[in-house]
Design an enzyme around this catalytic site. Structure first.
Site, PDB file in Angstrom:
ATOM      1  N   ILE A 138       5.172   7.886  -0.497  1.00 15.76           N
ATOM      2  CA  ILE A 138       4.200   7.266  -1.395  1.00 15.76           C
ATOM      3  C   ILE A 138       4.846   6.008  -1.955  1.00 15.76           C
ATOM      4  CG2 ILE A 138       2.883   9.336  -1.984  1.00 15.76           C
ATOM      5  CD1 ILE A 138       4.522   9.708  -4.463  1.00 15.76           C
ATOM      6  N   ASP A 139       4.027   5.068  -2.404  1.00 15.17           N
ATOM      7  CA  ASP A 139       4.541   3.785  -2.876  1.00 15.17           C
ATOM      8  C   ASP A 139       5.464   3.953  -4.078  1.00 15.17           C
ATOM      9  OD1 ASP A 139       2.930   2.550  -0.962  1.00 15.17           O
ATOM     10  OD2 ASP A 139       1.236   2.392  -2.348  1.00 15.17           O
ATOM     11  N   LYS A 140       6.313   2.951  -4.266  1.00 12.51           N
ATOM     12  CA  LYS A 140       7.259   2.971  -5.384  1.00 12.51           C
ATOM     13  C   LYS A 140       6.570   3.258  -6.704  1.00 12.51           C
ATOM     14  CE  LYS A 140       8.635  -0.813  -7.427  1.00 12.51           C
ATOM     15  NZ  LYS A 140       9.258  -2.091  -7.816  1.00 12.51           N
ATOM     16  N   ARG A 239      -5.590   2.537  -2.423  1.00 15.11           N
ATOM     17  CA  ARG A 239      -5.630   1.243  -3.097  1.00 15.11           C
ATOM     18  C   ARG A 239      -6.579   0.280  -2.376  1.00 15.11           C
ATOM     19  NH1 ARG A 239       0.620  -0.129  -3.298  1.00 15.11           N
ATOM     20  NH2 ARG A 239      -0.113  -1.939  -4.480  1.00 15.11           N
TER      21      ARG A 239
END
Length: 306
Positions: A138-140, A239
């Site tokens: 998953i993104d930062k 997103r």
């Protein structure tokens, strides 16, 4: 060597190039960007820039040359991690917002992988030295649940479930706007953005099918708390999809509104629920996590202005 091309968009006034790039290149640190500028690896409108204080304007074109990755020997680091579940095959961790999952340019330490190497004697080797144990990411700036494979057999078993879209992945997010429908499905293919290679977009060109199901949890004056279930798992899928239907995530530096009312570090997105078939017991197991403090604080602020 990789060259990133960016077209400067959505800025109201001239902005320092290092600040602009650190905002747009979400997975690359500002200090690494400054190092690239100093070594002549950043061009604006075809000219090499020499100072991090150089200011870019709307419609400037930036080229950033990323050198080949350094040969690394990853070091274990004693970083606290929130372990939700662990056995000989699998780890489930609750990643905090702001932690990078695996090393990338400018982030060769303090990643989840560094923490895992300290905690575990064994991790799967399928994704190589940079991403041991990492089955998915998953993104930062997205928080929440991740599964980690401790051996190659478990990794292959879990990866097969990901490929078949049989893993339960449910997220919570706060988006701009008041969604009228109580629920819905976004079935729109996602591929690379034609100009900004760090962005993904809904497109028919060189894309893959992407499906996100959403359900409204609560409506506010100008915001909506939403639950999202991934059917597929494309990069930045939630997103991109929520921005595509006109409800971008609050705090999203790439797909959201540039001027936010809140002082945020990134998108308000939390991987809340994760379920899969265990590689050894062959039983379905599911994990749930509480909304983190940053997420609850945003909801509190939204309540006050609604």
């Amino acid at each position: 060597m990789e060259v990133i091309r960016l077209l400067v968009e959505d800025i109201v006034e001239p902005t320092r190039v290092d600040l602009y790039l650190s905002r747009e290149l979400n997975d690359i640190s500002r200090s690494y960007i400054q190092k690239l500028i100093k070594s002549g690896k950043v061009k604006v409108n075809g000219e090499v820039i020499e100072s991090k204080k150089y200011k870019v304007n709307e419609n400037d074109e930036i080229h950033i040359t990323i050198p080949e990755p350094e040969k690394l020997k990853l070091e274990p680091e004693n970083i606290p991690i929130d372990i939700v579940y662990e056995d000989d095959d699998v780890l489930v961790v609750n990643k905090p917002q702001g932690m990078v999952v695996h090393p990338a340019p400018g982030h060769y330490s303090k990643t989840l992988v560094n923490a895992l190497l300290y905690h575990c004697n064994n991790l799967s080797s399928i994704n190589g030295i940079i991403r041991p144990g990492i089955v998915h990411r998953i993104d930062k700036d997205t928080s929440g649940l991740l599964m980690i494979a401790k051996n190659d057999r478990a990794h292959n078993f879990l990866a097969k479930q990901l490929k078949e879209h049989s893993i339960t992945r449910i997220y919570m997010a706060v988006v701009h706007g008041k969604i009228k429908e109580d629920s819905g499905t976004i079935d729109a293919p996602i591929g690379r953005h034609p100009v900004n290679r760090l962005k993904w977009t809904v497109t028919e060109n060189n894309s893959k099918r992407a499906v996100t199901h959403f359900e409204v949890v609560k409506r506010y004056k100008n915001y909506t708390l939403v639950k999202l279930k991934l059917e597929t798992g494309r990069t930045h899928q939630i997103r991109v999809h929520m921005s595509y239907i006109g409800y971008p995530l609050v705090g999203d530096p790439l797909y959201g509104i540039k001027k936010e009312k809140f002082n945020l570090k990134g998108q308000v997105l939390h991987a809340k629920k994760l379920g899969f078939i265990h590689p050894s017991t062959l039983e379905y197991i599911e994990f749930d996590s509480q909304l983190p403090t940053y997420f609850k604080e945003i909801l509190r602020k939204i309540e006050l202005i609604s």
